[in-house]
Design a protein around this motif. Structure first.
Motif, short mmCIF file in Angstrom:
data_model
loop_
_atom_site.label_atom_id
_atom_site.label_comp_id
_atom_site.label_asym_id
_atom_site.label_seq_id
_atom_site.Cartn_x
_atom_site.Cartn_y
_atom_site.Cartn_z
N ILE A 13 37.75 51.80 53.76
CA ILE A 13 36.81 52.84 53.30
C ILE A 13 37.36 53.51 52.05
O ILE A 13 36.65 53.70 51.05
N TYR A 14 38.63 53.86 52.09
CA TYR A 14 39.27 54.49 50.94
C TYR A 14 39.22 53.58 49.72
O TYR A 14 38.82 54.00 48.63
N GLU A 15 39.58 52.34 49.90
CA GLU A 15 39.65 51.42 48.76
C GLU A 15 38.28 51.12 48.18
O GLU A 15 38.14 50.93 46.98
N GLN A 16 37.24 51.10 49.02
CA GLN A 16 35.87 50.92 48.50
C GLN A 16 35.48 52.09 47.60
O GLN A 16 34.91 51.90 46.52
N LYS A 17 35.79 53.31 48.05
CA LYS A 17 35.47 54.48 47.24
C LYS A 17 36.24 54.46 45.93
O LYS A 17 35.68 54.68 44.86
N VAL A 18 37.53 54.18 46.02
CA VAL A 18 38.38 54.17 44.83
C VAL A 18 37.88 53.14 43.82
O VAL A 18 37.82 53.42 42.61
N SER A 19 37.51 51.94 44.29
CA SER A 19 37.09 50.90 43.35
C SER A 19 35.84 51.31 42.59
O SER A 19 35.72 51.03 41.38
N ARG A 20 34.92 52.00 43.24
CA ARG A 20 33.73 52.49 42.52
C ARG A 20 34.12 53.60 41.55
O ARG A 20 33.71 53.61 40.39
N TRP A 21 34.93 54.52 42.02
CA TRP A 21 35.26 55.68 41.20
C TRP A 21 36.04 55.32 39.94
O TRP A 21 35.80 55.89 38.89
N ILE A 22 36.96 54.37 40.03
CA ILE A 22 37.74 54.07 38.82
C ILE A 22 36.91 53.33 37.78
O ILE A 22 37.25 53.35 36.60
N GLU A 23 35.81 52.72 38.20
CA GLU A 23 34.88 52.15 37.21
C GLU A 23 34.15 53.25 36.46
O GLU A 23 33.88 53.12 35.27
N VAL A 24 33.83 54.31 37.14
CA VAL A 24 33.06 55.41 36.55
C VAL A 24 33.96 56.41 35.85
O VAL A 24 33.61 56.94 34.79
N TRP A 25 35.13 56.67 36.43
CA TRP A 25 36.11 57.62 35.87
C TRP A 25 37.46 56.90 35.74
O TRP A 25 38.35 57.08 36.57
N PRO A 26 37.62 56.07 34.70
CA PRO A 26 38.81 55.22 34.60
C PRO A 26 40.13 55.99 34.43
O PRO A 26 41.20 55.41 34.65
N ASN A 27 40.08 57.27 34.09
CA ASN A 27 41.31 58.04 33.89
C ASN A 27 41.82 58.72 35.16
O ASN A 27 42.81 59.45 35.11
N LEU A 28 41.15 58.48 36.28
CA LEU A 28 41.64 59.04 37.54
C LEU A 28 43.04 58.52 37.85
O LEU A 28 43.35 57.37 37.56
N SER A 29 43.83 59.35 38.44
CA SER A 29 45.15 58.96 38.91
C SER A 29 45.02 58.66 40.40
O SER A 29 44.81 59.56 41.20
N VAL A 30 45.12 57.38 40.75
CA VAL A 30 44.87 56.95 42.12
C VAL A 30 46.18 56.75 42.87
O VAL A 30 47.06 56.02 42.41
N VAL A 31 46.28 57.38 44.02
CA VAL A 31 47.40 57.18 44.92
C VAL A 31 46.99 56.08 45.89
O VAL A 31 45.98 56.20 46.59
N GLY A 32 47.75 55.01 45.93
CA GLY A 32 47.44 53.89 46.81
C GLY A 32 47.54 54.28 48.28
O GLY A 32 48.24 55.23 48.64
N TRP A 33 46.87 53.52 49.13
CA TRP A 33 46.85 53.80 50.55
C TRP A 33 48.25 53.87 51.16
O TRP A 33 48.54 54.72 51.98
N LEU A 34 49.14 52.99 50.73
CA LEU A 34 50.46 52.91 51.33
C LEU A 34 51.49 53.80 50.64
O LEU A 34 52.61 53.91 51.11
N GLU A 35 51.13 54.40 49.51
CA GLU A 35 52.10 55.25 48.79
C GLU A 35 52.40 56.51 49.59
O GLU A 35 51.52 57.09 50.22
N GLY A 36 53.64 56.93 49.52
CA GLY A 36 54.03 58.20 50.14
C GLY A 36 54.20 58.16 51.62
O GLY A 36 54.30 59.19 52.26
N GLU A 37 54.21 56.98 52.23
CA GLU A 37 54.39 56.93 53.69
C GLU A 37 55.85 56.91 54.05
O GLU A 37 56.69 56.48 53.33
#
Length: 194
Positions: A170-194
Motif C-alpha cells: 500500500i505504501y509503495e503504491q502511494k509513493v510510486s504515484r506521488w513521486i511521478e507528480v512531485w518528483p522532489n519528494l524525499s521518500v523514506v523506503g519501507w525498510l529504512e530506519g528499522e
C-alpha cells in the motif's frame, strides 16, 4: 516550533481555493467529529513547496467523520451526496467516510482485518504516511489540528511510512504515484530506519 509550523501549514491551506472554501464553510459539512484530512492537505503543501499550482495532482478531497450510532453504508452515502451537493461549486470530488465503519469493509479491500476505530483522531493516526496523517477542522473561532506525527515531514516534503496499520505494498503504491507528480519528494523506503 509547533505553533510556527501550524501557522505555516494553515497559511498554505488558506491560499488554496479548494480547501479554504471548505474550511470557511465547515458548518455546512455538519457531521460529528468531522475533519478535512490526508492527501489534499499534503498535496497542497507539496505544491506550495515545489512551486506547482496549488491544485496540481489533487484528485479528491477527503472529509472524515465518526458516527458509531449509524454504521450503515447508506447513511455514509447520503452524507457524502449531501456534502458534494453543498460544495458542488468546487471542481473536485469530495470523498466522505465514516471512520466508525471502516473496519466493516477494510478486510475486503486490503486483505486483513483491523480493529474498530474509537474516534476520527484514532483513525488519522493510522493513515499510511506521517505526512498525510493530518487533519484540520474549524470550530469555536479557531482551527484545530490533528497531526499525530507532527508537521516536520509534511512541511519538509518527506514521505515516511506509518506502519501502524498499512502494509508495504500500500505504501509503495502511494509513493510510486506521488513521486511521478512531485518528483522532489524525499521518500523514506519501507525498510529504512528499522
Amino acid at each position: 516550533m509547533e505553533d510556527e509550523q501550524f501557522r505555516q501549514l494553515y497559511g498554505i491551506i488558506l491560499k488554496s481555493p479548494l480547501l479554504s472554501a471548505l474550511l470557511h464553510n465547515w458548518d455546512k459539512v455538519a457531521l460529528p467529529d468531522s475533519w478535512l484530512v490526508a492527501g489534499a492537505i499534503a498535496h497542497t503543501v507539496w505544491n506550495q513547496t515545489f512551486g506547482f499550482p496549488l491544485a496540481h495532482g489533487i484528485n479528491d478531497i477527503d472529509i472524515v467523520y465518526f458516527d458509531a450510532n449509524d454504521l450503515s453504508e447508506d447513511a455514509e452515502a447520503d452524507h457524502a451526496a449531501r456534502v458534494r451537493t453543498t460544495f458542488s461549486d468546487l471542481p473536485i470530488w469530495i470523498d466522505v467516510k465514516n471512520e466508525a465503519r471502516v473496519h466493516l469493509w477494510y478486510e475486503a479491500k486490503f486483505g486483513y482485518r483491523i480493529n474498530p476505530y474509537t474516534s476520527t483522531t484514532d483513525a488519522i493516526a493510522t493513515f499510511p504516511t506521517t505526512a498525510t496523517a493530518v487533519g484540520l477542522r474549524p470550530g469555536n473561532g479557531s482551527v484545530e489540528l490533528c497531526a499525530p506525527f507532527g508537521l516536520f515531514d509534511l512541511l519538509g516534503g518527506v514521505v515516511r511510512p506509518n506502519k501502524r496499520q498499512i502494509r508495504r505494498e500500500i505504501y509503495e503504491q502511494k509513493v510510486s504515484r506521488w513521486i511521478e507528480v512531485w518528483p522532489n519528494l524525499s521518500v523514506v523506503g519501507w525498510l529504512e530506519g528499522e
